[in-house]
Design an enzyme around this catalytic site. Structure first.
Site, PDB file in Angstrom:
ATOM      1  NE  ARG A 131     120.755 144.354  62.335  1.00 46.76           N
ATOM      2  CZ  ARG A 131     121.465 144.432  63.464  1.00 46.76           C
ATOM      3  NH1 ARG A 131     121.057 143.789  64.555  1.00 46.76           N
ATOM      4  NH2 ARG A 131     122.577 145.137  63.514  1.00 46.76           N
ATOM      5  CE  LYS A 169     116.859 154.917  51.887  1.00 48.12           C
ATOM      6  NZ  LYS A 169     116.157 154.934  50.618  1.00 48.12           N
ATOM      7  CE1 TYR A 184     120.432 153.882  52.113  1.00 42.84           C
ATOM      8  CE2 TYR A 184     120.434 152.915  54.327  1.00 42.84           C
ATOM      9  CZ  TYR A 184     119.875 153.029  53.068  1.00 42.84           C
ATOM     10  OH  TYR A 184     118.753 152.300  52.750  1.00 42.84           O
ATOM     11  N   GLY A 191     116.757 147.303  40.249  1.00 45.02           N
ATOM     12  CA  GLY A 191     117.511 146.838  41.420  1.00 45.02           C
ATOM     13  C   GLY A 191     116.849 145.659  42.118  1.00 45.02           C
ATOM     14  CB  SER A 213     115.947 152.062  55.989  1.00 47.87           C
ATOM     15  OG  SER A 213     116.739 151.265  56.828  1.00 47.87           O
ATOM     16  CE1 TYR A 230     110.454 149.065  51.563  1.00 42.19           C
ATOM     17  CE2 TYR A 230     112.679 148.995  50.712  1.00 42.19           C
ATOM     18  CZ  TYR A 230     111.342 149.274  50.541  1.00 42.19           C
ATOM     19  OH  TYR A 230     110.917 149.750  49.324  1.00 42.19           O
TER      20      TYR A 230
HETATM   21  P1  NAD Z   1     119.536 148.389  44.621  1.00 38.02           P
HETATM   22  O1  NAD Z   1     120.825 149.124  44.598  1.00 38.02           O
HETATM   23  O2  NAD Z   1     119.512 146.991  44.174  1.00 38.02           O
HETATM   24  O3  NAD Z   1     118.439 149.203  43.786  1.00 38.02           O
HETATM   25  C1  NAD Z   1     118.462 150.615  43.663  1.00 38.02           C
HETATM   26  C2  NAD Z   1     118.350 150.939  42.175  1.00 38.02           C
HETATM   27  O4  NAD Z   1     118.361 152.364  42.010  1.00 38.02           O
HETATM   28  C3  NAD Z   1     119.507 150.391  41.347  1.00 38.02           C
HETATM   29  O5  NAD Z   1     118.978 149.675  40.252  1.00 38.02           O
HETATM   30  C4  NAD Z   1     120.273 151.634  40.889  1.00 38.02           C
HETATM   31  O6  NAD Z   1     120.861 151.452  39.622  1.00 38.02           O
HETATM   32  C5  NAD Z   1     119.173 152.673  40.888  1.00 38.02           C
HETATM   33  N1  NAD Z   1     119.638 154.052  41.079  1.00 38.02           N
HETATM   34  C6  NAD Z   1     120.513 154.527  42.003  1.00 38.02           C
HETATM   35  N2  NAD Z   1     120.647 155.848  41.893  1.00 38.02           N
HETATM   36  C7  NAD Z   1     119.827 156.251  40.878  1.00 38.02           C
HETATM   37  C8  NAD Z   1     119.532 157.489  40.286  1.00 38.02           C
HETATM   38  N3  NAD Z   1     120.107 158.617  40.706  1.00 38.02           N
HETATM   39  N4  NAD Z   1     118.648 157.531  39.260  1.00 38.02           N
HETATM   40  C9  NAD Z   1     118.062 156.391  38.804  1.00 38.02           C
HETATM   41  N5  NAD Z   1     118.322 155.173  39.331  1.00 38.02           N
HETATM   42  C10 NAD Z   1     119.178 155.107  40.362  1.00 38.02           C
HETATM   43  O7  NAD Z   1     118.952 148.528  46.098  1.00 38.02           O
HETATM   44  P2  NAD Z   1     117.712 147.791  46.783  1.00 38.02           P
HETATM   45  O8  NAD Z   1     118.230 146.884  47.826  1.00 38.02           O
HETATM   46  O9  NAD Z   1     116.791 147.270  45.759  1.00 38.02           O
HETATM   47  O10 NAD Z   1     117.061 149.033  47.532  1.00 38.02           O
HETATM   48  C11 NAD Z   1     115.996 149.789  46.973  1.00 38.02           C
HETATM   49  C12 NAD Z   1     115.645 150.917  47.922  1.00 38.02           C
HETATM   50  O11 NAD Z   1     115.301 150.366  49.197  1.00 38.02           O
HETATM   51  C13 NAD Z   1     116.798 151.903  48.159  1.00 38.02           C
HETATM   52  O12 NAD Z   1     116.247 153.200  48.266  1.00 38.02           O
HETATM   53  C14 NAD Z   1     117.342 151.455  49.512  1.00 38.02           C
HETATM   54  O13 NAD Z   1     117.956 152.510  50.209  1.00 38.02           O
HETATM   55  C15 NAD Z   1     116.077 150.990  50.212  1.00 38.02           C
HETATM   56  N6  NAD Z   1     116.340 150.007  51.280  1.00 38.02           N
HETATM   57  C16 NAD Z   1     117.019 148.860  50.998  1.00 38.02           C
HETATM   58  C17 NAD Z   1     117.291 147.944  52.021  1.00 38.02           C
HETATM   59  C18 NAD Z   1     118.086 146.694  51.739  1.00 38.02           C
HETATM   60  O14 NAD Z   1     118.564 146.076  52.692  1.00 38.02           O
HETATM   61  N7  NAD Z   1     118.231 146.236  50.506  1.00 38.02           N
HETATM   62  C19 NAD Z   1     116.844 148.203  53.330  1.00 38.02           C
HETATM   63  C20 NAD Z   1     116.130 149.380  53.574  1.00 38.02           C
HETATM   64  C21 NAD Z   1     115.875 150.285  52.534  1.00 38.02           C
HETATM   65  N1  UDP Z   2     126.860 140.618  59.932  1.00 36.19           N
HETATM   66  C1  UDP Z   2     127.907 139.748  60.192  1.00 36.19           C
HETATM   67  N2  UDP Z   2     128.838 139.540  59.208  1.00 36.19           N
HETATM   68  C2  UDP Z   2     128.761 140.129  57.974  1.00 36.19           C
HETATM   69  C3  UDP Z   2     127.678 141.009  57.722  1.00 36.19           C
HETATM   70  C4  UDP Z   2     126.747 141.237  58.718  1.00 36.19           C
HETATM   71  O1  UDP Z   2     128.011 139.204  61.282  1.00 36.19           O
HETATM   72  O2  UDP Z   2     129.641 139.912  57.130  1.00 36.19           O
HETATM   73  C5  UDP Z   2     125.842 140.838  60.972  1.00 36.19           C
HETATM   74  C6  UDP Z   2     125.666 142.292  61.387  1.00 36.19           C
HETATM   75  O3  UDP Z   2     126.561 142.609  62.442  1.00 36.19           O
HETATM   76  C7  UDP Z   2     124.189 142.323  61.823  1.00 36.19           C
HETATM   77  C8  UDP Z   2     123.530 141.296  60.888  1.00 36.19           C
HETATM   78  O4  UDP Z   2     124.591 140.457  60.422  1.00 36.19           O
HETATM   79  O5  UDP Z   2     124.060 141.839  63.151  1.00 36.19           O
HETATM   80  C9  UDP Z   2     122.825 141.932  59.690  1.00 36.19           C
HETATM   81  O6  UDP Z   2     123.735 142.802  59.026  1.00 36.19           O
HETATM   82  P1  UDP Z   2     123.428 143.381  57.575  1.00 36.19           P
HETATM   83  O7  UDP Z   2     124.618 144.184  57.155  1.00 36.19           O
HETATM   84  O8  UDP Z   2     122.983 142.287  56.673  1.00 36.19           O
HETATM   85  O9  UDP Z   2     122.153 144.327  57.795  1.00 36.19           O
HETATM   86  P2  UDP Z   2     121.942 145.598  58.763  1.00 36.19           P
HETATM   87  O10 UDP Z   2     120.976 145.153  59.811  1.00 36.19           O
HETATM   88  O11 UDP Z   2     123.264 146.031  59.301  1.00 36.19           O
HETATM   89  O12 UDP Z   2     121.332 146.602  57.842  1.00 36.19           O
END
Ligand code: NAD
Ligand code: UDP
Length: 354
Positions: free
Chosen positions: A247, A169, A165, A26, A140, A193
């Site tokens: 943010r 977490k 979601y 991912g 998160s 994060y």
């Molecule tokens: P992503 O969807 O790109 O990566 C997650 C990966 O997990 C994917 O490759 C998916 O195929 C795999 N996956 C999902 N369910 C699975 C399962 N049951 N078994 C094996 N593989 C599985 O997401 P990301 O943005 O890289 O996020 C990674 C982690 O970080 C996640 O736990 C997400 O909740 C957390 N996170 C992400 C963000 C963000 O904004 N991207 C913010 C805070 C936390």
């Molecule tokens: N946002 C926006 N338009 C979009 C998506 C997001 O204005 O199409 C705004 C949202 O309201 C927040 C910021 O951008 O203030 C970041 O949103 P995002 O969904 O990227 O991350 P979040 O902080 O919600 O996890």
């Protein structure tokens, strides 16, 4: 507890153990896998590819010039995990696997509790069985809910999540706390994060969302490239300096480095350690649009829209604890985040399928 470090950082270490990266194909997992390979670690990726493509891992190997082992499978598959832990000497697990779309979690809570909560419990059972007790978990900033003040430090209380979601977490964090209390051999990092954006500077790996993106950065870059007509700015009446949401955007490469620092730190600690991974700087939606326009040379068409339900006005990290305890801080600024996102978007308009 032993996480055997790569030769470059410890000439005396016994280089036998590997790092298991769940969800490593991912967005964040692929950048972190690259950082691990670059640092000399041996990596096994377990991913079921529900939200990713194995092409990301081919590119990670291309960039690093190193190989990794990829197992396509599910973290809920206990037999597979037992097999993995039996056939490999695994020193630590970085656990990214899970589902992450807030809106989808409201419609499909079972999928979220199953993949995220059941998957994490299953993983920890297999780890305990195999006597592997080092775990870095992707949490998160959403667990803080709507804090009373900024910046957010790790001492702030967690809050009742507004969507399934976020709930998963928090449940996983709580469960990991209980686990560590039950057995002092566990050493766990909860990495909270803030808002990961950007891509590797090669333009070869980046964020490739399925379908229409929900997050600001991928949505905006798809508007800039002409795949989407306009960006909706969700709310201009927030109590922020320009009325739009603020943010803490962090470059995914800085985030990846934070995982390496956390991995190193937990080998000298026990119990649960919580670290915010953010920059400590908040930017508004309008500031992000302007920065992206400057970096890309493209106009981003946008319209003002209603607030998005569940959004908070502002959210940025106090990253002091990570700086003090991990010796880590985010180094990449907003311009680099925008330039790298645009390079990736231009080179891969269809993500990994293009
Ligand atoms: P992503 O969807 O790109 O990566 C997650 C990966 O997990 C994917 O490759 C998916 O195929 C795999 N996956 C999902 N369910 C699975 C399962 N049951 N078994 C094996 N593989 C599985 O997401 P990301 O943005 O890289 O996020 C990674 C982690 O970080 C996640 O736990 C997400 O909740 C957390 N996170 C992400 C963000 C963000 O904004 N991207 C913010 C805070 C936390
Ligand atoms: N946002 C926006 N338009 C979009 C998506 C997001 O204005 O199409 C705004 C949202 O309201 C927040 C910021 O951008 O203030 C970041 O949103 P995002 O969904 O990227 O991350 P979040 O902080 O919600 O996890």
């Amino acid at each position: 507890m032993l996480i055997n470090t790569p030769p470059s950082s410890d000439q005396n270490s016994n280089i036998t153990s590997k790092i298991l990266v769940t969800g490593g194909a991912g967005y964040i997992g692929s950048h972190t896998t690259l950082a691990l390979l670059n640092a000399g670690f041996n990596v096994i990726v377990l991913d079921n590819l529900t939200n990713s493509s194995a092409e990301s891992l081919s590119r990670v190997q291309r960039i690093s010039g190193k190989t990794l082992e990829f197992i396509q499978g599910d973290v809920r598959d206990r037999k597979l995990l037992d097999h993995l832990f039996t056939t490999h000497s695994i020193g630590a697990v970085l656990h990214f696997a899970g589902l992450k779309a807030v809106g989808e979690s409201v419609v499909k809570p079972l999928d979220y509790f199953s993949n995220n909560v059941v998957g994490s419990v299953n993983l920890c059972e297999a780890m305990a069985h195999a006597q592997v007790f080092n775990l870095v978990f992707s949490s998160s900033a959403t667990v803080y809910g709507t804090p009373k003040e900024m910046p957010i430090s790790e001492s702030f209380p967690t809050a009742e999540p507004t969507n399934p979601y976020g709930h998963t977490k928090l449940i996983i964090e709580d469960f990991l706390q209980s686990l560590a209390k039950s057995d002092p051999r566990w050493s766990i990092a909860l990495l909270r994060y803030f808002n990961p954006v950007g891509a590797h500077q090669s333009g070869l790996i980046g964020e490739a969302p399925n379908g229409t993106p929900n997050n600001l950065m991928p949505y905006m870059s798809q508007v800039a490239i002409g795949k989407l007509k306009f960006l909706s700015v969700f709310g201009t009446d927030y109590p922020t300096h320009d009325g739009t949401g603020v943010r803490d955007y962090i470059h995914v490469l800085d985030l990846a480095d934070g995982h390496l620092s956390a991995l190193k730190a937990i080998s000298n600690r026990t119990g649960v350690n919580i670290w915010n991974l953010g920059t400590g700087i908040g930017y508004s939606v309008l500031e992000l649009i302007r920065a992206f326009e400057l970096a890309s040379g493209q106009a981003v068409t946008y319209q003002i829209a209603e607030r998005r339900p569940g959004d908070i006005a502002e959210c940025w990290a106090d990253p002091t604890k990570a700086a003090d305890e991990l010796g880590w801080k985010a180094n990449r600024g907003l311009t680099e985040m925008m330039t790298d996102t645009w390079r990736w978007q231009q080179a891969n308009p269809e993500g990994y399928g293009g």
